[in-house]
Write a protein that holds these residues in place. Structure first.
Motif: not given
Length: 86
Positions: A51-62
């Protein structure tokens, strides 16, 4: 944690004391376009889902599930890619 290889980032995930390298990133560095084919050819002991947490351009993480390889598998990636293209 991230590892920099010639200006390209390779994400790593610690499993106990062992680093596992995100296969998509490893393949990108090597110019391999189909990491899922490489994962299918690898020894089960050398590849796992993480499981890898990715921070998106808008600052939200998934959080995403991705293939990762251990150090032994890391060195085998080019060999397994050549088997898929042969």
């Amino acid at each position: 944690m991230k590892f920099d290889f010639e200006g390209q980032q390779v994400r790593t995930v610690m499993q106990g004391e062992e680093p596992w390298f995100v296969l998509t990133d490893v393949c990108k560095v090597l110019g391999i376009t189909q990491p899922h084919l490489v994962a299918r050819r690898m020894d089960e002991a050398d590849v796992t889902r993480v499981r890898v947490t990715i921070t998106q351009v808008n600052g939200e993480s998934a959080t995403k599930s991705m293939n990762a390889v251990n150090e032994s598998g890391l060195y085998d990636v080019p060999r397994h890619w050549s088997l898929t293209t042969a």
